[in-house]
Scaffold this motif. Structure first.
Motif, PDB file in Angstrom:
ATOM      1  N   TYR A 196       0.834  -1.210   0.000  1.00 31.58           N
ATOM      2  CA  TYR A 196       0.000   0.000   0.000  1.00 31.58           C
ATOM      3  C   TYR A 196       0.872   1.265   0.000  1.00 31.58           C
ATOM      4  CZ  TYR A 196      -4.672   1.997   0.608  1.00 31.58           C
ATOM      5  OH  TYR A 196      -5.859   2.655   0.410  1.00 31.58           O
ATOM      6  N   LYS A 226      -1.436   7.905  -5.070  1.00 31.76           N
ATOM      7  CA  LYS A 226      -2.864   8.043  -5.339  1.00 31.76           C
ATOM      8  C   LYS A 226      -3.347   7.013  -6.360  1.00 31.76           C
ATOM      9  CE  LYS A 226      -6.361  11.485  -6.253  1.00 31.76           C
ATOM     10  NZ  LYS A 226      -6.942  11.997  -5.035  1.00 31.76           N
ATOM     11  N   ARG A 235      -3.174   3.478  -4.851  1.00 37.25           N
ATOM     12  CA  ARG A 235      -4.256   3.212  -3.893  1.00 37.25           C
ATOM     13  C   ARG A 235      -5.628   3.165  -4.547  1.00 37.25           C
ATOM     14  NH1 ARG A 235      -2.049   6.096   1.652  1.00 37.25           N
ATOM     15  NH2 ARG A 235      -0.125   4.879   1.681  1.00 37.25           N
ATOM     16  N   SER A 236      -5.726   3.738  -5.747  1.00 38.88           N
ATOM     17  CA  SER A 236      -7.020   3.674  -6.426  1.00 38.88           C
ATOM     18  C   SER A 236      -7.316   2.258  -6.936  1.00 38.88           C
ATOM     19  CB  SER A 236      -7.084   4.695  -7.561  1.00 38.88           C
ATOM     20  OG  SER A 236      -6.275   4.267  -8.627  1.00 38.88           O
ATOM     21  N   ILE A 275      -6.282  -0.475  -5.174  1.00 39.56           N
ATOM     22  CA  ILE A 275      -6.215  -1.378  -4.025  1.00 39.56           C
ATOM     23  C   ILE A 275      -7.300  -1.044  -3.010  1.00 39.56           C
ATOM     24  CG2 ILE A 275      -4.792  -2.216  -2.110  1.00 39.56           C
ATOM     25  CD1 ILE A 275      -2.313  -1.497  -3.694  1.00 39.56           C
ATOM     26  N   GLY A 276      -8.003  -2.066  -2.560  1.00 34.95           N
ATOM     27  CA  GLY A 276      -8.949  -1.910  -1.458  1.00 34.95           C
ATOM     28  C   GLY A 276      -8.346  -2.577  -0.244  1.00 34.95           C
ATOM     29  N   MET A 277      -8.364  -1.874   0.880  1.00 31.87           N
ATOM     30  CA  MET A 277      -7.745  -2.418   2.086  1.00 31.87           C
ATOM     31  C   MET A 277      -8.814  -2.600   3.155  1.00 31.87           C
ATOM     32  SD  MET A 277      -4.664  -2.589   4.049  1.00 31.87           S
ATOM     33  CE  MET A 277      -3.440  -1.304   3.967  1.00 31.87           C
ATOM     34  N   TYR A 333     -16.583   7.028   0.664  1.00 35.28           N
ATOM     35  CA  TYR A 333     -15.160   7.326   0.640  1.00 35.28           C
ATOM     36  C   TYR A 333     -14.425   6.417  -0.350  1.00 35.28           C
ATOM     37  CZ  TYR A 333     -10.403   8.084   2.228  1.00 35.28           C
ATOM     38  OH  TYR A 333      -9.067   8.375   2.263  1.00 35.28           O
ATOM     39  N   GLY A 334     -14.933   5.216  -0.534  1.00 38.27           N
ATOM     40  CA  GLY A 334     -14.310   4.289  -1.479  1.00 38.27           C
ATOM     41  C   GLY A 334     -14.367   4.788  -2.913  1.00 38.27           C
ATOM     42  N   LYS A 368     -16.008   0.612  -4.272  1.00 34.82           N
ATOM     43  CA  LYS A 368     -14.775   0.993  -4.957  1.00 34.82           C
ATOM     44  C   LYS A 368     -14.432  -0.016  -6.055  1.00 34.82           C
ATOM     45  CE  LYS A 368      -9.944   2.054  -3.888  1.00 34.82           C
ATOM     46  NZ  LYS A 368      -8.963   2.274  -2.817  1.00 34.82           N
TER      47      LYS A 368
END
Ligand code: ADP
Ligand code: ADP
Length: 229
Positions: A51, A74, A77-78, A80-82, A100-101, A157
């Motif tokens: 991440y 940015k 992270r767009s 990747i979902g954590m 927020y996702g 997301k």
């Protein structure tokens, strides 16, 4: 899409104390790889490196063949979902926390994601500790409900890559089973890195990596690892 590769990754928070000592493994696109091992082995560090909370000291981490040091934080992270162990919620409604996702999502999409995660009935509520403008107290969310918020956020997301970092380990057994079922649905056909404490929670992973003191001690399918031990 979203193939991950760790190649001879070395990392230390403090140069005098190496944490990861040459880690190599791949998560093929759409597959699930689980990293298990004792506390302190360096499992969560692996997910933080992917991440890009920290940069590695040598070796490489690539996503679809591209070194992540060459990708902006940015845009990395767009994709990747954590889902962490304890989801920390923002000071706003559950719906806001889900949105927020993907901030551009419509209200209907937020509602749908919440329904899939089975929290459709309280998306206008505020989490505990917060107050509405008319002075109502926030809703006390259980650990499982918070994880469902994180799951709904991830559903909305829809990232190609998922990191589940001990996402169920803070929950009681019944809730753990329910959340695990929800996570199985979300991770289907996504490239997924699962961090887990116990082998028994990652039975269906395509590969399991046993990390001990920053090194890969064993690897294989659940069945193969059981046979060896
Ligand atoms: P695991 O997830 O397997 O329990 P971690 O990756 O969290 O292990 O931690 C591996 C080692 O790195 C531990 O010894 C831990 O104390 C240390 N560590 C973790 N985070 C930090 C940090 N931010 N600064 C310094 N040391 C850390
Ligand atoms: P910004 O730089 O605009 O503040 P962030 O760095 O917070 O954006 O987030 C960049 C992308 O990563 C966004 O698509 C956001 O949805 C996503 N993101 C950030 N943190 C998380 C998280 N904990 N879990 C899932 N996605 C996240």
């Amino acid at each position: 899409q979203g193939a991950i590769s760790f190649k001879d990754v070395h990392f230390a928070y403090d140069p005098a104390r190496p944490i990861l000592k040459g880690i190599s493994f791949e998560v093929p696109a759409g597959k699930t790889v689980a990293v298990v091992g004792p506390s302190g082995a360096g499992k969560s560090t692996l997910s933080r490196l992917l991440y890009r909370f920290y940069d590695i000291q040598s070796g490489s981490i690539t996503v679809d063949g591209q070194d992540i040091r060459g990708i902006t934080q940015k845009s990395l992270r767009s994709v990747i979902g954590m889902v962490p162990q304890d989801t920390v919620l923002f000071n706003d409604t559950v719906a806001y926390n889900i949105r927020y996702g993907r901030p551009s999502a419509s209200e209907a999409e937020v509602k749908q994601a919440a329904e899939i995660a089975q929290i459709g009935h309280f998306i206008e509520m505020l989490p505990e500790g917060f107050e509405t403008k008319v002075g109502e107290r926030g809703l006390k969310l259980s650990g499982g409900e918070k994880q469902r918020v994180a799951i709904a956020r991830t559903i909305l997301k829809a990232p190609p890559i998922l990191i589940l970092d001990e996402a169920t380990s803070a929950l009681d057994t019944t809730t753990e089973r329910e959340i695990q079922t929800a996570l199985d649905v979300v991770s289907k056909n996504r490239t997924t890195l699962v961090i887990a404490h116990r082998l028994s929670t990652v039975i269906s992973a395509d590969e399991i990596i046993v990390l001990k003191s920053g090194e890969i001690a064993e690897r294989g399918t659940h069945a193969a690892l059981l046979e060896q031990n």
